[in-house]
Design a protein around this motif. Structure first.
Motif, PDB file in Angstrom:
ATOM      1  N   LEU A  89       0.836  -1.212   0.000  1.00 22.62           N
ATOM      2  CA  LEU A  89       0.000   0.000   0.000  1.00 22.62           C
ATOM      3  C   LEU A  89       0.865   1.256   0.000  1.00 22.62           C
ATOM      4  O   LEU A  89       0.497   2.265  -0.600  1.00 22.62           O
ATOM      5  CB  LEU A  89      -0.950   0.005   1.207  1.00 22.62           C
ATOM      6  N   TYR A  93       0.482   4.024  -2.886  1.00 17.92           N
ATOM      7  CA  TYR A  93       0.268   5.440  -2.576  1.00 17.92           C
ATOM      8  C   TYR A  93       1.375   6.301  -3.200  1.00 17.92           C
ATOM      9  O   TYR A  93       1.112   7.385  -3.724  1.00 17.92           O
ATOM     10  CB  TYR A  93       0.222   5.628  -1.051  1.00 17.92           C
ATOM     11  N   TRP A 110      -8.550  -0.615  -3.791  1.00 18.95           N
ATOM     12  CA  TRP A 110      -7.961  -1.344  -2.670  1.00 18.95           C
ATOM     13  C   TRP A 110      -7.630  -2.775  -3.059  1.00 18.95           C
ATOM     14  O   TRP A 110      -8.442  -3.411  -3.715  1.00 18.95           O
ATOM     15  CB  TRP A 110      -8.958  -1.354  -1.499  1.00 18.95           C
ATOM     16  N   ASN A 112      -4.190  -2.229  -3.954  1.00 22.76           N
ATOM     17  CA  ASN A 112      -3.021  -1.609  -4.588  1.00 22.76           C
ATOM     18  C   ASN A 112      -3.053  -1.473  -6.105  1.00 22.76           C
ATOM     19  O   ASN A 112      -2.014  -1.391  -6.731  1.00 22.76           O
ATOM     20  CB  ASN A 112      -1.748  -2.361  -4.179  1.00 22.76           C
ATOM     21  N   TYR A 203      -4.847   8.400   1.286  1.00 21.68           N
ATOM     22  CA  TYR A 203      -5.224   7.178   0.564  1.00 21.68           C
ATOM     23  C   TYR A 203      -6.748   7.132   0.405  1.00 21.68           C
ATOM     24  O   TYR A 203      -7.262   6.874  -0.677  1.00 21.68           O
ATOM     25  CB  TYR A 203      -4.713   5.966   1.348  1.00 21.68           C
TER      26      TYR A 203
END
Ligand code: BTN
Length: 262
Positions: A89, A93, A110, A112, A203
């Motif tokens: 993650l 980001y 979600w 990634n 995020y």
């Protein structure tokens, strides 16, 4: 593109040891081998083409030459193995922030996948090797569809590239540099706090389907719930129809919108 370490001026350690291939099986596989051979923290493997690119869940990652980014970053973290999945993650980001700085308005699916106009432009595959119950090394592989012009029909509905969506041809070298610069920054904060608290808010702001109904697919069950956003551990909070809350952790679970890919 023949990337050399000297070109990565914006980073302190990421990519300072750089291994470039015109063609390779998979940059992740190479980086794992280098890890076993003792390569330093921050070693970066980059290829112009992969002939055996790996996606998640045993899928193939199409990796033609001259167009996209295929890179794998090797890390030797000091923290516990349970924390390692969060690094995926952190990388997602970092990629998103690097693209946003280049005026590419992406979102994250979600945990990634990087999404542009409801289609995927980047996937991340993290692999880990342990030694005496501790992390020996982690490899984070990143594939970004940068200048790709067209996808096979079966992928057209779910995959796209920066070039297709924005019409802009981007320099892969400078995008690699920008991504690594962001990653160094967020990784340092992650190491200090041991969790994702530094990026939870950011995020969630770019999380696809936040507040919407999503379909959660686990190996043995499937259900619909409202997606709320991630917590400091990267778990996705969802509210089920009966009002109960659950926090789902990546692993074998996948989450989809109810109207197609995102
Ligand atoms: C996914 O399925 O979404 C993950 C795709 C990860 C692809 C990248 S390309 C560079 C690195 N080397 C690989 O073999 N895979 C990752």
């Amino acid at each position: 593109m023949e990337l050399k370490a000297e070109k990565l001026k914006k980073t302190d350690w990421a990519g300072k040891n750089l291994v470039y291939y015109k063609e390779v099986d998979s940059t992740n596989t190479r980086a794992m081998c280098l890890g076993t051979e003792g390569a330093v923290h921050g070693t970066l493997v980059v290829a112009d083409r992969q002939n055996c690119g790996k996606g998640r869940r045993g899928r193939i990652w199409e990796s033609p030459s001259n167009t996209n980014i295929y890179m794998s970053l090797l890390l030797r973290p000091k923290f516990e193995a349970e924390q390692a999945p969060m690094l995926t993650l952190v990388m997602a980001y970092s990629v998103a922030q690097a693209l946003k700085e280049n005026a590419i308005d992406v979102q994250i699916k979600w945990p990634n996948d990087i999404i542009l106009n409801k289609k995927k432009i980047c996937g991340i595959l993290t692999e880990m090797s342990m030694k005496e119950q501790k992390i020996d090394y982690v490899v984070i592989g990143v594939g970004v569809n940068v200048n790709h012009e067209a996808f096979p029909t079966e992928l057209e509905a779910s995959a796209t590239s920066i070039k297709i969506e924005s019409g802009k041809k981007m320099s892969r070298e400078s995008l690699i540099e920008n991504i690594l610069e962001k990653f160094e920054y967020y990784y340092q904060q992650f190491c200090l706090s041991g969790d994702l608290s530094m990026m939870v808010e950011g995020y969630n702001q770019i999380l696809v389907n936040r507040g919407n109904e999503v379909c959660i697919m686990e190996p043995n069950r499937e259900y619909h719930a409202l997606s709320q956003g991630i917590n400091h551990l990267g778990e996705l909070e969802v509210i089920r129809k009966d009002g109960s809350r659950e926090w789902i952790f990546a692993g074998e679970v996948s989450v989809r919108g109810i109207y197609g890919y995102v």
